[in-house]
Design a protein around this motif. Structure first.
Motif, mmCIF file in Angstrom:
data_model
loop_
_atom_site.group_PDB
_atom_site.id
_atom_site.type_symbol
_atom_site.label_atom_id
_atom_site.label_comp_id
_atom_site.label_asym_id
_atom_site.label_seq_id
_atom_site.Cartn_x
_atom_site.Cartn_y
_atom_site.Cartn_z
ATOM 1 N N UNK A 13 0.853 -1.199 0.000
ATOM 2 C CA UNK A 13 0.000 0.000 0.000
ATOM 3 C C UNK A 13 0.881 1.238 0.000
ATOM 4 N N UNK A 14 0.719 2.068 -1.037
ATOM 5 C CA UNK A 14 1.551 3.262 -1.166
ATOM 6 C C UNK A 14 1.327 4.278 -0.057
ATOM 7 N N UNK A 15 0.253 4.085 0.736
ATOM 8 C CA UNK A 15 -0.053 5.020 1.818
ATOM 9 C C UNK A 15 1.144 5.232 2.751
ATOM 10 N N UNK A 16 1.953 4.183 2.924
ATOM 11 C CA UNK A 16 3.098 4.298 3.829
ATOM 12 C C UNK A 16 4.403 4.585 3.085
ATOM 13 N N UNK A 17 4.318 4.804 1.769
ATOM 14 C CA UNK A 17 5.523 5.112 0.988
ATOM 15 C C UNK A 17 5.908 6.583 1.178
ATOM 16 N N UNK A 18 7.096 6.937 0.714
ATOM 17 C CA UNK A 18 7.543 8.327 0.749
ATOM 18 C C UNK A 18 6.898 9.053 -0.436
ATOM 19 N N UNK A 19 5.910 9.903 -0.159
ATOM 20 C CA UNK A 19 5.144 10.564 -1.220
ATOM 21 C C UNK A 19 5.989 11.533 -2.053
ATOM 22 N N UNK A 23 7.695 7.434 -7.504
ATOM 23 C CA UNK A 23 8.133 6.587 -8.616
ATOM 24 C C UNK A 23 9.272 5.663 -8.173
ATOM 25 N N UNK A 24 10.178 6.227 -7.418
ATOM 26 C CA UNK A 24 11.305 5.446 -6.902
ATOM 27 C C UNK A 24 10.808 4.334 -5.970
ATOM 28 N N UNK A 25 9.863 4.671 -5.105
ATOM 29 C CA UNK A 25 9.304 3.685 -4.163
ATOM 30 C C UNK A 25 8.622 2.549 -4.935
ATOM 31 N N UNK A 49 -9.305 11.144 6.469
ATOM 32 C CA UNK A 49 -8.063 11.477 5.785
ATOM 33 C C UNK A 49 -8.291 11.779 4.300
ATOM 34 N N UNK A 50 -7.334 12.462 3.657
ATOM 35 C CA UNK A 50 -7.353 12.689 2.201
ATOM 36 C C UNK A 50 -6.040 12.168 1.632
ATOM 37 N N UNK A 51 -6.093 11.475 0.490
ATOM 38 C CA UNK A 51 -4.822 11.025 -0.097
ATOM 39 C C UNK A 51 -4.600 11.654 -1.467
ATOM 40 N N UNK A 52 -4.871 10.910 -2.530
ATOM 41 C CA UNK A 52 -4.576 11.429 -3.876
ATOM 42 C C UNK A 52 -5.655 10.992 -4.850
ATOM 43 N N UNK A 53 -5.704 11.662 -5.996
ATOM 44 C CA UNK A 53 -6.752 11.400 -6.978
ATOM 45 C C UNK A 53 -6.201 10.966 -8.324
ATOM 46 N N UNK A 54 -7.079 10.904 -9.344
ATOM 47 C CA UNK A 54 -6.684 10.403 -10.670
ATOM 48 C C UNK A 54 -5.452 11.085 -11.291
ATOM 49 N N UNK A 55 -5.241 12.402 -11.160
ATOM 50 C CA UNK A 55 -4.066 12.982 -11.829
ATOM 51 C C UNK A 55 -2.741 12.402 -11.325
ATOM 52 N N UNK A 56 -2.649 12.139 -10.035
ATOM 53 C CA UNK A 56 -1.407 11.554 -9.500
ATOM 54 C C UNK A 56 -1.274 10.102 -9.951
ATOM 55 N N UNK A 57 -2.403 9.378 -9.953
ATOM 56 C CA UNK A 57 -2.361 7.984 -10.424
ATOM 57 C C UNK A 57 -1.894 7.954 -11.882
ATOM 58 N N UNK A 58 -2.394 8.859 -12.708
ATOM 59 C CA UNK A 58 -1.980 8.891 -14.120
ATOM 60 C C UNK A 58 -0.483 9.156 -14.238
ATOM 61 N N UNK A 201 -0.110 -4.664 2.377
ATOM 62 C CA UNK A 201 0.746 -4.309 3.516
ATOM 63 C C UNK A 201 1.370 -2.949 3.259
ATOM 64 N N UNK A 202 1.163 -2.028 4.178
ATOM 65 C CA UNK A 202 1.731 -0.682 4.063
ATOM 66 C C UNK A 202 2.945 -0.530 4.950
ATOM 67 N N UNK A 203 2.694 -0.298 6.242
ATOM 68 C CA UNK A 203 3.804 -0.021 7.163
ATOM 69 C C UNK A 203 4.747 -1.219 7.310
ATOM 70 N N UNK A 204 4.226 -2.442 7.203
ATOM 71 C CA UNK A 204 5.101 -3.623 7.363
ATOM 72 C C UNK A 204 6.175 -3.640 6.282
ATOM 73 N N UNK A 205 5.857 -3.118 5.093
ATOM 74 C CA UNK A 205 6.847 -3.101 4.008
ATOM 75 C C UNK A 205 7.640 -1.787 4.022
ATOM 76 N N UNK A 206 6.926 -0.657 3.885
ATOM 77 C CA UNK A 206 7.646 0.620 3.737
ATOM 78 C C UNK A 206 8.331 1.068 5.028
#
Ligand code: DX5
Ligand code: ZN
Length: 224
Positions: A13-19, A23-25, A49-58, A201-206
């Motif tokens: 889950x990218x939620x725990x990645x370095x935003x 791309x690197x993550x 909470x708020x995360x990200x929308x279609x433009x970032x996914x694209x 898995x978010x925090x367990x990986x990142x």
């Protein structure tokens, strides 16, 4: 085949990645053996909470060829189906608890060419799935309340996974079960024995680099 009920897939889950370095993550988890990229879409209404929308996914679509899986934690899922599929998402899951007409939303997702999933919060019974099994490509069981990464796995989820596995078996529908929240190497054996097949898995990986080592441990611990 990305949705095979007979094998275990790992979906970081990218939620725990370095935003600031998405791309690197993504490239690191791709090289590390991830099978699916899990995208937590939060609108600030269905969850706080708020995360990200279609433009970032694209934008991040070109960082990997792995399937993108959007977990919609939003108040109006229908309005986001097409924009996320246009942005390159391959799988979309919608909460049973979201307002609207769930069967119609699932049909819309399939009609637009993506795999359709339904998500259940920890307090929601599996009974609500019984009459929509033919409309589903996967089922996401939440093992924490949605909205945040890094929460503790709710133990009653094990019984729920077993009950759902039995329901699917009795119905003759081998639909893969995805599990999300507090999942990592320590409970991979237990949750896969209970029937989980796509492990988010978010925090367990990142939170525990190197990522490939955590992914390897989870794949090794999985019991199918
Ligand atoms: C929570 C999200 C999860 C979250 C999981 O609302 O659906 O995907 O990232 O995070 P961990 O693995 O840290 O519990
Ligand atoms: Zn999620």
């Amino acid at each position: 085949m990305i949705l095979d009920p007979n094998s275990v897939s790992i979906a970081p889950s990218l939620l725990s990645a370095d935003f600031s370095r998405l791309c690197e993550e993504i490239a690191r988890i791709d090289r590390g053996g991830a099978d699916i990229i899990h995208l937590d879409i939060m609108d600030g209404h269905f969850v706080p909470n708020i995360t990200f929308g279609p433009p970032i996914v694209a934008k991040i679509r070109s960082c990997t060829e792995l399937p993108f899986d959007a977990h919609l934690m939003v108040q109006s899922p229908d309005q986001f189906v097409e924009p996320f599929i246009d942005a390159g998402v391959d799988m979309i899951s919608v909460h049973l608890e979201s307002p609207g007409h769930l069967q119609r939303t699932l049909a819309l997702i399939r009609d637009k060419g993506a795999k359709a999933g339904v998500v259940l919060n920890p307090a929601t019974s599996i009974e609500g799935l019984r009459y929509i099994l033919d409309d589903l490509d996967y089922i996401l069981i939440m093992s924490v309340n949605p909205g945040f990464g890094g929460q503790a796995f709710i133990p009653s989820t094990i019984q729920k996974l077993q009950d759902l596995s039995n329901m699917l078996h009795e119905a003759g529908k081998p639909i893969p079960i995805q599990l999300d929240g507090g999942v990592g190497p320590a409970n991979t054996a237990e949750v896969t024995i209970a029937g989980a097949r796509i492990l988010v898995a978010g925090s367990a990986i990142f939170g525990n680099p190197p990522y490939e080592e955590v992914i390897r441990q989870m794949k090794e611990a999985a019991v199918v």
